[in-house]
Design an enzyme around this catalytic site. Structure first.
Site, PDB file in Angstrom:
ATOM      1  N   ARG A 175      -8.778  -0.785   4.690  1.00 37.46           N
ATOM      2  CA  ARG A 175      -8.033   0.325   4.175  1.00 37.46           C
ATOM      3  C   ARG A 175      -6.810  -0.385   3.529  1.00 37.46           C
ATOM      4  NH1 ARG A 175      -6.331   4.321   8.078  1.00 37.46           N
ATOM      5  NH2 ARG A 175      -4.793   4.464   6.189  1.00 37.46           N
ATOM      6  N   ASP A 198       4.058   0.867  12.166  1.00 36.26           N
ATOM      7  CA  ASP A 198       2.909   0.010  11.524  1.00 36.26           C
ATOM      8  C   ASP A 198       2.803  -1.519  12.031  1.00 36.26           C
ATOM      9  OD1 ASP A 198       2.256   2.207  10.453  1.00 36.26           O
ATOM     10  OD2 ASP A 198       2.744   1.704   8.469  1.00 36.26           O
ATOM     11  N   LYS A 217       0.818  -1.061   0.052  1.00 38.74           N
ATOM     12  CA  LYS A 217       0.034  -0.139   0.016  1.00 38.74           C
ATOM     13  C   LYS A 217       0.934   1.084  -0.004  1.00 38.74           C
ATOM     14  CE  LYS A 217      -1.849   1.515   4.062  1.00 38.74           C
ATOM     15  NZ  LYS A 217      -1.566   2.992   4.240  1.00 38.74           N
ATOM     16  N   ASN A 218       1.799   1.252   0.726  1.00 37.09           N
ATOM     17  CA  ASN A 218       2.565   2.579   1.207  1.00 37.09           C
ATOM     18  C   ASN A 218       3.642   2.674  -0.115  1.00 37.09           C
ATOM     19  OD1 ASN A 218       1.193   3.137   3.321  1.00 37.09           O
ATOM     20  ND2 ASN A 218       2.872   2.551   4.751  1.00 37.09           N
ATOM     21  N   ARG A 247      -0.436  14.515  13.128  1.00 39.20           N
ATOM     22  CA  ARG A 247       0.232  14.511  11.914  1.00 39.20           C
ATOM     23  C   ARG A 247       0.096  15.663  11.065  1.00 39.20           C
ATOM     24  NH1 ARG A 247      -1.705   8.634   9.365  1.00 39.20           N
ATOM     25  NH2 ARG A 247       0.538   8.662   8.674  1.00 39.20           N
ATOM     26  N   CYS A 275      -5.629  12.771  12.556  1.00 36.14           N
ATOM     27  CA  CYS A 275      -6.180  11.654  12.350  1.00 36.14           C
ATOM     28  C   CYS A 275      -6.167  10.825  13.627  1.00 36.14           C
ATOM     29  CB  CYS A 275      -5.575  10.948  11.272  1.00 36.14           C
ATOM     30  SG  CYS A 275      -3.920  10.106  11.640  1.00 36.14           S
TER      31      CYS A 275
HETATM   32  C1  UD1 Z   1       4.006   6.903   6.351  1.00 33.26           C
HETATM   33  C2  UD1 Z   1       3.048   5.838   6.111  1.00 33.26           C
HETATM   34  C3  UD1 Z   1       2.406   5.297   7.553  1.00 33.26           C
HETATM   35  C4  UD1 Z   1       3.638   5.144   8.459  1.00 33.26           C
HETATM   36  C5  UD1 Z   1       4.478   6.178   8.718  1.00 33.26           C
HETATM   37  C6  UD1 Z   1       5.904   5.916   9.422  1.00 33.26           C
HETATM   38  C7  UD1 Z   1       2.192   6.018   3.877  1.00 33.26           C
HETATM   39  C8  UD1 Z   1       0.973   6.007   3.081  1.00 33.26           C
HETATM   40  N1  UD1 Z   1       2.071   6.133   5.554  1.00 33.26           N
HETATM   41  O1  UD1 Z   1       2.956   7.911   7.012  1.00 33.26           O
HETATM   42  O2  UD1 Z   1       1.790   4.076   7.228  1.00 33.26           O
HETATM   43  O3  UD1 Z   1       3.105   4.767   9.622  1.00 33.26           O
HETATM   44  O4  UD1 Z   1       5.108   6.647   7.559  1.00 33.26           O
HETATM   45  O5  UD1 Z   1       6.369   5.069   9.263  1.00 33.26           O
HETATM   46  O6  UD1 Z   1       3.263   5.668   3.547  1.00 33.26           O
HETATM   47  N2  UD1 Z   1       5.533  14.827  10.928  1.00 33.26           N
HETATM   48  C9  UD1 Z   1       5.579  16.040  11.207  1.00 33.26           C
HETATM   49  N3  UD1 Z   1       5.440  17.020  10.192  1.00 33.26           N
HETATM   50  C10 UD1 Z   1       5.544  16.515   8.618  1.00 33.26           C
HETATM   51  C11 UD1 Z   1       5.282  15.048   8.492  1.00 33.26           C
HETATM   52  C12 UD1 Z   1       5.211  14.173   9.694  1.00 33.26           C
HETATM   53  O7  UD1 Z   1       5.702  16.375  12.318  1.00 33.26           O
HETATM   54  O8  UD1 Z   1       5.370  17.415   8.086  1.00 33.26           O
HETATM   55  C13 UD1 Z   1       5.679  13.806  12.010  1.00 33.26           C
HETATM   56  C14 UD1 Z   1       4.577  12.907  12.123  1.00 33.26           C
HETATM   57  O9  UD1 Z   1       3.382  13.571  12.952  1.00 33.26           O
HETATM   58  C15 UD1 Z   1       4.742  11.648  12.924  1.00 33.26           C
HETATM   59  C16 UD1 Z   1       6.281  11.405  12.253  1.00 33.26           C
HETATM   60  O10 UD1 Z   1       6.538  12.698  11.636  1.00 33.26           O
HETATM   61  O11 UD1 Z   1       4.941  11.940  14.034  1.00 33.26           O
HETATM   62  C17 UD1 Z   1       6.210  10.449  11.167  1.00 33.26           C
HETATM   63  O12 UD1 Z   1       5.370  10.692   9.933  1.00 33.26           O
HETATM   64  P1  UD1 Z   1       5.694  10.354   8.372  1.00 33.26           P
HETATM   65  O13 UD1 Z   1       6.915   9.757   8.418  1.00 33.26           O
HETATM   66  O14 UD1 Z   1       5.346  11.526   7.742  1.00 33.26           O
HETATM   67  O15 UD1 Z   1       4.445   9.272   8.365  1.00 33.26           O
HETATM   68  P2  UD1 Z   1       3.642   9.568   7.040  1.00 33.26           P
HETATM   69  O16 UD1 Z   1       4.374   9.762   5.796  1.00 33.26           O
HETATM   70  O17 UD1 Z   1       2.331  10.322   7.293  1.00 33.26           O
END
Ligand code: UD1
Length: 422
Positions: free
Chosen positions: A397, A305, A22-23, A121, A116
């Site tokens: 999902r 995850d 998925k990711n 996030r 969420c």
């Molecule tokens: C992706 C994965 C999700 C997985 C996560 C961490 C997809 C579709 N989803 O989510 O399944 O759990 O990586 O491995 O690939 N953060 C910030 N600012 C930002 C972005 C992120 O503070 O602009 C923080 C988030 O709140 C969180 C952490 O960074 O605490 C990790 O998030 P991130 O690595 O961005 O996860 P996703 O890309 O949303």
């Protein structure tokens, strides 16, 4: 709403193939907007998140069709840079589309994703990256408006290795002028898969899988046929279904090296792990041993995850285990649900102290999020009696026909689509 009924008590045995990731599929689908030729994708899982992503691509004007087991996305017809509010709300990763929509149209308009169920996030790192590439971004009325007629390569230091921000910047940079370097980039295998896809389309990206990803801007890419990598989180979940029921499960079509942090933990629990090039087998003891301490970290650390599913396993282990969640701030909602099934755990801030019980019992529980829901399904397979999982559509999902996969291993999950008036 859909709900699942799980009859616990069977020992799961056998071999099952794993679905596509998925990711990895989601950012690759977003990337199709960068290429004005048809793209053939194989191994895209048929799950709610990818179906929603396809709906969003259609709403942007792309043509999407299935041919056998392949998905053909043609973005030559794309004509709209406004991401639909309703669909984007259902799929957080629509935010990944900002970079590619901006690159394709010189503008993008997206709803703000907001919080969420697993945490706040924020998207500050996504926006920081796009701004560094010369995008002009305003946030007003719950929407993000980007103008970026001339995206310009730059060096972006993410500070924290956000998976989504790394991917978004990679997508925005592919057709930007000059060189972009992402420092403190996330190293997840799905980023490597995105790089492979982009390079197959003629873009120039290297360094994925390390903290420095470099993108040399190229004017345009070309069509390609590409197979999405196997899903490492689903691989881990099915291995855990064997571990929690004292069974013997092999997952085929997998990349064992991408689940290494879990395999290490399964060995610590007393499972016998056998790795082949593209399959992995675990033979579990009757009851797993507790493990001292586990914490989630960005790759190659233990993945957030798989934290809820490991939590379920430790809930039946012999002894007390400690599990710390470092990546998302509120990802323990399954703890309370597992308690309804007889589990014993205490949450102190970001740490769970789990004392294993010999046998869980069936109960009516709620899937608050995708992986937390998968953890409840695993617990239900071990439990005595019947478990009902409400809001199981959240599990759907990310898992393609989990009921059929579990049936192939000798377990029983029955899906019910109708509303039960919750
Ligand atoms: C992706 C994965 C999700 C997985 C996560 C961490 C997809 C579709 N989803 O989510 O399944 O759990 O990586 O491995 O690939 N953060 C910030 N600012 C930002 C972005 C992120 O503070 O602009 C923080 C988030 O709140 C969180 C952490 O960074 O605490 C990790 O998030 P991130 O690595 O961005 O996860 P996703 O890309 O949303």
């Amino acid at each position: 709403m859909s709900h699942w009924l799980i009859s616990g008590g069977s020992v799961l045995n056998g071999s099952v193939p794993v679905q596509g990731s998925k990711n990895a599929a989601l950012p690759i689908l977003a990337a199709t907007l960068l290429i004005e030729e048809p793209i053939e994708l194989k191994n895209v899982p048929v799950i709610r998140d990818t179906e929603n992503m396809l709906r969003i691509l259609r709403s942007l004007g792309c043509t999407v069709k299935r041919e056998g087991d392949a998905l053909i996305v043609d973005s030559r017809t794309a004509n709209n840079c406004v991401l639909p509010t309703a669909l984007s709300g259902e799929l957080r990763s629509s935010i990944f589309l900002l970079g590619s929509v901006l690159s394709r149209f010189g503008a993008a308009d997206a709803p703000y994703p907001g919080g969420c169920e697993i945490g706040n996030r924020p998207i500050d790192l996504h926006l920081k990256g796009l701004r560094a590439l010369n995008a002009k971004i305003t946030e007003e009325g719950g929407r993000i408006r980007c103008a970026g007629g001339s995206l310009q390569g730059a060096t972006v230091d993410l500070g924290y290795p956000s998976v989504g921000a790394t991917e978004n910047i990679m997508l925005a940079a592919c057709r930007a002028a000059g060189t972009t370097t992402i420092r403190n980039a996330a190293c997840e295998p799905e980023i490597v898969d995105l790089e492979r896809f982009l390079c197959a389309c003629g873009f120039c990206v290297h360094g994925a899988g390390t903290p420095a990803v470099v993108i040399e801007g190229v004017l345009k890419g070309h069509g390609v046929s590409y197979r999405v990598m196997p899903d490492r989180i689903v691989t881990g979940t099915y291995l855990l279904s064997g571990a929690i029921t004292g069974g013997d499960v092999t997952v085929t079509g997998a990349q064992p090296e991408t689940v290494e942090p879990l395999l290490f933990k399964l060995s610590e629990c007393g499972c016998l792990v056998t790795r082949q090039t593209d399959s992995v087998r675990i033979r579990a003891p009757k009851r797993p041993r507790a493990i001292g301490f586990t914490e989630t970290r960005p790759y190659p650390g233990f993945p957030t995850d798989l934290q809820p599913q490991l939590f379920a396993l430790l809930s039946v282990a012999d002894g007390t285990s400690v599990l710390t969640e470092n990546v998302f701030e509120s990802r323990f909602r399954h703890a309370q649900e597992l308690k309804k099934m007889g589990a014993e755990n205490r949450i102190l801030d970001r740490t769970a102290i789990i004392t294993g019980v010999e046998r869980l019992h069936g109960a009516c529980v709620t899937a608050h999020d995708l992986r937390g829901g998968a953890a409840l399904a695993l617990a239900g397979l071990q439990a005595e009696g019947e478990t009902r999982i409400l809001h199981a559509e959240r599990i759907e999902r990310g898992y393609e026909r989990m009921d059929s996969v579990i049936a192939a291993l000798g377990g029983l999950i029955t899906r019910k689509e109708e509303s039960i008036g919750e």
